[in-house]
Design an enzyme around this catalytic site. Structure first.
Site, PDB file in Angstrom:
ATOM      1  N   LEU A 126       0.878  -1.176   0.000  1.00 51.57           N
ATOM      2  CA  LEU A 126       0.000   0.000   0.000  1.00 51.57           C
ATOM      3  C   LEU A 126       0.909   1.218   0.000  1.00 51.57           C
ATOM      4  O   LEU A 126       1.926   1.240   0.708  1.00 51.57           O
ATOM      5  CB  LEU A 126      -0.892   0.016   1.243  1.00 51.57           C
ATOM      6  CG  LEU A 126      -2.021  -1.016   1.316  1.00 51.57           C
ATOM      7  CD1 LEU A 126      -2.613  -1.049   2.717  1.00 51.57           C
ATOM      8  CD2 LEU A 126      -3.105  -0.718   0.288  1.00 51.57           C
ATOM      9  N   ASP A 127       0.565   2.252  -0.780  1.00 53.95           N
ATOM     10  CA  ASP A 127       1.418   3.436  -0.805  1.00 53.95           C
ATOM     11  C   ASP A 127       1.285   4.197   0.518  1.00 53.95           C
ATOM     12  O   ASP A 127       0.411   3.918   1.347  1.00 53.95           O
ATOM     13  CB  ASP A 127       1.126   4.320  -2.012  1.00 53.95           C
ATOM     14  CG  ASP A 127      -0.297   4.849  -2.036  1.00 53.95           C
ATOM     15  OD1 ASP A 127      -0.742   5.378  -1.001  1.00 53.95           O
ATOM     16  OD2 ASP A 127      -0.959   4.759  -3.083  1.00 53.95           O
ATOM     17  N   ALA A 128       2.148   5.183   0.709  1.00 58.37           N
ATOM     18  CA  ALA A 128       2.215   5.884   1.994  1.00 58.37           C
ATOM     19  C   ALA A 128       0.902   6.543   2.377  1.00 58.37           C
ATOM     20  O   ALA A 128       0.532   6.582   3.559  1.00 58.37           O
ATOM     21  CB  ALA A 128       3.332   6.927   1.960  1.00 58.37           C
ATOM     22  N   ASP A 129       0.155   7.055   1.392  1.00 56.51           N
ATOM     23  CA  ASP A 129      -1.096   7.751   1.678  1.00 56.51           C
ATOM     24  C   ASP A 129      -2.283   6.813   1.874  1.00 56.51           C
ATOM     25  O   ASP A 129      -3.365   7.253   2.249  1.00 56.51           O
ATOM     26  CB  ASP A 129      -1.418   8.738   0.548  1.00 56.51           C
ATOM     27  CG  ASP A 129      -0.419   9.878   0.490  1.00 56.51           C
ATOM     28  OD1 ASP A 129       0.117  10.234   1.546  1.00 56.51           O
ATOM     29  OD2 ASP A 129      -0.179  10.404  -0.616  1.00 56.51           O
ATOM     30  N   SER A 130      -2.090   5.524   1.598  1.00 53.90           N
ATOM     31  CA  SER A 130      -3.174   4.559   1.737  1.00 53.90           C
ATOM     32  C   SER A 130      -3.063   3.831   3.075  1.00 53.90           C
ATOM     33  O   SER A 130      -2.009   3.814   3.718  1.00 53.90           O
ATOM     34  CB  SER A 130      -3.143   3.554   0.583  1.00 53.90           C
ATOM     35  OG  SER A 130      -3.294   4.226  -0.653  1.00 53.90           O
TER      36      SER A 130
END
Length: 274
Positions: free
Chosen positions: A100-104
């Site tokens: 998952l990316d940092a913002d997710s």
């Protein structure tokens, strides 16, 4: 135990990645380089991958509720927070499955079972992953079919398996692909910005009420129940292959054993009409 299985259980990656380590001559047993994939590891053997001494550690898999702002990486040169800071320091080496990316935020799996990781991430298994998406404005559901048919992102066609309304600006999206930042990019292409993205399910495993930043170990039975039904899907023949098959059946006349061309059915019918 076969060497590639030993390496996978020791956290060196999928079986295929472990086989590559062996064939490249990067694995030693008791100080000797081993390149034979059928090699067996016996009790008491000292196995190294590179300079790392490996142990046949107990397989473990956990679900983690990844908070926003944490990176899926073992180490960040900029000193940002990583998911491994949320896990016990006395655990064996584990790796994440399906980043998952940092913002997710939301459901993330961590494991030292390379075979399980390969099964869950390989595209042929089409494992469904469910997300709750908060948009910057009310979603126009006339665009849903366009998102399900697919849009090009990162040089390939991304598509939603399904999309459902949860609220005016909140939708549920199901994916079976793993393209980088796929949901964010696809919504941007139809004029929306994702304000919050939470993964709530992987296969049949649900995030439930697990608090952000917390983890929970999964039992073997729970793993079988959640992911055991995943089966590889055969790839459809390409358009080029279909065209070639069609052309080979209809465009070229057949030959008799003597080498003479035999008329096609259509040509024979034309000759009779004459």
């Amino acid at each position: 135990m076969r060497l590639n299985r030993f390496l996978a259980q020791a956290g060196c990656g999928s079986r295929r990645a472990c086989e590559q380590l062996i064939t490249e001559g990067r694995v030693t047993i008791n100080g000797k380089v081993v390149t034979d994939l059928s090699t067996q590891v016996e009790a008491g053997d000292h196995v190294k991958a590179g300079k790392r001494l490996l142990r046949n550690e107990r397989l473990m898999t956990a679900m983690l509720h990844k908070p926003r702002g944490f990176l899926c990486t073992a180490d960040d040169p900029e000193g940002r927070k990583t998911i491994f800071q949320l896990l016990p320091s006395n655990w064996p080496r584990v790796f994440y499955v399906g980043r998952l990316d940092a913002d997710s935020e939301g459901l993330l799996l961590v494991t030292n079972d390379g075979a399980l990781s390969q099964r869950l991430t390989h595209p042929s298994y089409k494992l469904p992953k469910t997300y709750e998406v908060v948009l910057d404005k009310e979603f126009d559901f006339t665009l849903a079919e366009k998102l399900k048919k697919g849009l090009f992102v990162e040089g390939q066609k991304g598509r939603f398996e399904s999309i459902h309304r949860l609220g005016a600006t909140v939708v549920k999206v199901v994916l079976t692909q793993g393209i980088k930042r796929q949901i964010r990019q696809m919504f941007e292409l139809v004029g929306y910005k994702v304000k919050r993205l939470i993964r709530t399910e992987i296969g049949k495993l649900k995030l439930g009420d697990l608090p952000a930043g917390q983890w929970r170990l999964l039992s073997d039975e729970e793993i079988r129940r959640s992911f055991g039904s995943a089966k590889p899907q055969p790839a459809p023949p390409s358009a080029a292959k279909k065209y070639k098959q069609s052309k080979s059946r209809s465009a070229y006349p057949r030959r008799s054993p003597s080498g003479e061309r035999k008329p096609t059915a259509a040509r024979a019918a034309r000759e009779r009409r004459r």
